[in-house]
Design a protein around this motif. Structure first.
Motif, PDB file in Angstrom:
ATOM      1  N   HIS A 128       0.834  -1.201   0.000  1.00 51.99           N
ATOM      2  CA  HIS A 128       0.000   0.000   0.000  1.00 51.99           C
ATOM      3  C   HIS A 128       0.873   1.257   0.000  1.00 51.99           C
ATOM      4  O   HIS A 128       0.646   2.179  -0.782  1.00 51.99           O
ATOM      5  CB  HIS A 128      -0.909  -0.013   1.230  1.00 51.99           C
ATOM      6  CG  HIS A 128      -1.632   1.262   1.463  1.00 51.99           C
ATOM      7  ND1 HIS A 128      -2.699   1.656   0.689  1.00 51.99           N
ATOM      8  CD2 HIS A 128      -1.449   2.251   2.361  1.00 51.99           C
ATOM      9  CE1 HIS A 128      -3.124   2.823   1.121  1.00 51.99           C
ATOM     10  NE2 HIS A 128      -2.386   3.204   2.138  1.00 51.99           N
ATOM     11  N   ASN A 129       1.877   1.288   0.835  1.00 51.95           N
ATOM     12  CA  ASN A 129       2.763   2.452   0.906  1.00 51.95           C
ATOM     13  C   ASN A 129       3.567   2.627  -0.386  1.00 51.95           C
ATOM     14  O   ASN A 129       3.809   3.747  -0.815  1.00 51.95           O
ATOM     15  CB  ASN A 129       3.684   2.357   2.115  1.00 51.95           C
ATOM     16  CG  ASN A 129       2.948   2.625   3.408  1.00 51.95           C
ATOM     17  OD1 ASN A 129       1.930   3.304   3.420  1.00 51.95           O
ATOM     18  ND2 ASN A 129       3.440   2.065   4.499  1.00 51.95           N
ATOM     19  N   ASP A 130       3.964   1.521  -0.998  1.00 54.69           N
ATOM     20  CA  ASP A 130       4.674   1.595  -2.281  1.00 54.69           C
ATOM     21  C   ASP A 130       3.784   2.218  -3.359  1.00 54.69           C
ATOM     22  O   ASP A 130       4.229   3.066  -4.130  1.00 54.69           O
ATOM     23  CB  ASP A 130       5.142   0.216  -2.735  1.00 54.69           C
ATOM     24  CG  ASP A 130       6.294  -0.313  -1.898  1.00 54.69           C
ATOM     25  OD1 ASP A 130       6.949   0.492  -1.195  1.00 54.69           O
ATOM     26  OD2 ASP A 130       6.529  -1.543  -1.948  1.00 54.69           O
ATOM     27  N   ARG A 131       2.511   1.785  -3.410  1.00 50.50           N
ATOM     28  CA  ARG A 131       1.584   2.356  -4.390  1.00 50.50           C
ATOM     29  C   ARG A 131       1.386   3.850  -4.151  1.00 50.50           C
ATOM     30  O   ARG A 131       1.329   4.634  -5.097  1.00 50.50           O
ATOM     31  CB  ARG A 131       0.226   1.634  -4.331  1.00 50.50           C
ATOM     32  CG  ARG A 131       0.213   0.266  -4.970  1.00 50.50           C
ATOM     33  CD  ARG A 131      -1.205  -0.277  -5.090  1.00 50.50           C
ATOM     34  NE  ARG A 131      -1.905  -0.347  -3.827  1.00 50.50           N
ATOM     35  CZ  ARG A 131      -1.857  -1.386  -2.977  1.00 50.50           C
ATOM     36  NH1 ARG A 131      -1.119  -2.444  -3.271  1.00 50.50           N
ATOM     37  NH2 ARG A 131      -2.538  -1.371  -1.853  1.00 50.50           N
ATOM     38  N   ARG A 132       1.292   4.244  -2.893  1.00 48.69           N
ATOM     39  CA  ARG A 132       1.134   5.667  -2.572  1.00 48.69           C
ATOM     40  C   ARG A 132       2.336   6.470  -3.050  1.00 48.69           C
ATOM     41  O   ARG A 132       2.190   7.547  -3.626  1.00 48.69           O
ATOM     42  CB  ARG A 132       0.965   5.864  -1.060  1.00 48.69           C
ATOM     43  CG  ARG A 132      -0.383   5.442  -0.562  1.00 48.69           C
ATOM     44  CD  ARG A 132      -0.512   5.617   0.925  1.00 48.69           C
ATOM     45  NE  ARG A 132      -0.281   6.996   1.307  1.00 48.69           N
ATOM     46  CZ  ARG A 132       0.074   7.373   2.530  1.00 48.69           C
ATOM     47  NH1 ARG A 132       0.246   6.483   3.477  1.00 48.69           N
ATOM     48  NH2 ARG A 132       0.249   8.645   2.813  1.00 48.69           N
ATOM     49  N   ARG A 133       3.545   5.946  -2.830  1.00 47.65           N
ATOM     50  CA  ARG A 133       4.758   6.650  -3.266  1.00 47.65           C
ATOM     51  C   ARG A 133       4.808   6.785  -4.782  1.00 47.65           C
ATOM     52  O   ARG A 133       5.140   7.848  -5.322  1.00 47.65           O
ATOM     53  CB  ARG A 133       5.995   5.925  -2.765  1.00 47.65           C
ATOM     54  CG  ARG A 133       6.228   6.099  -1.296  1.00 47.65           C
ATOM     55  CD  ARG A 133       7.540   5.438  -0.850  1.00 47.65           C
ATOM     56  NE  ARG A 133       7.562   5.352   0.585  1.00 47.65           N
ATOM     57  CZ  ARG A 133       7.307   4.236   1.277  1.00 47.65           C
ATOM     58  NH1 ARG A 133       7.052   3.104   0.651  1.00 47.65           N
ATOM     59  NH2 ARG A 133       7.336   4.244   2.594  1.00 47.65           N
TER      60      ARG A 133
END
Length: 74
Positions: A24-29
């Motif tokens: 999820h955090n990777d997609r946000r970045r």
């Protein structure tokens, strides 16, 4: 992250895991980087500063739709 009604509107147990949270955090970045790139491209192309401010403040999916509407891939 899900907010499934089956879990009472809370995150499901699978979303609390490190793997799901990391993805999820990777997609946000990635999405935020795409938005930054779209705004930088629009500045180089000479778009109106007010429009760029709105684009920079909007969610990343708005920037993706905006750039696709101009016929350019994000």
């Amino acid at each position: 992250m899900c907010r499934g009604k089956g879990e009472g509107g809370r995150r499901c147990p699978g979303c609390n895991g490190k793997t799901a949270l990391g993805k999820h955090n990777d997609r946000r970045r990635v999405n935020r980087a795409i938005r930054r790139n779209v705004v930088e491209w629009a500045k180089r192309e000479g778009y109106v500063p007010e429009e760029l401010e709105q684009l920079a403040a909007a969610p990343p999916n708005v920037a993706k739709k905006w750039i696709k509407g101009k016929g350019v891939q994000p």
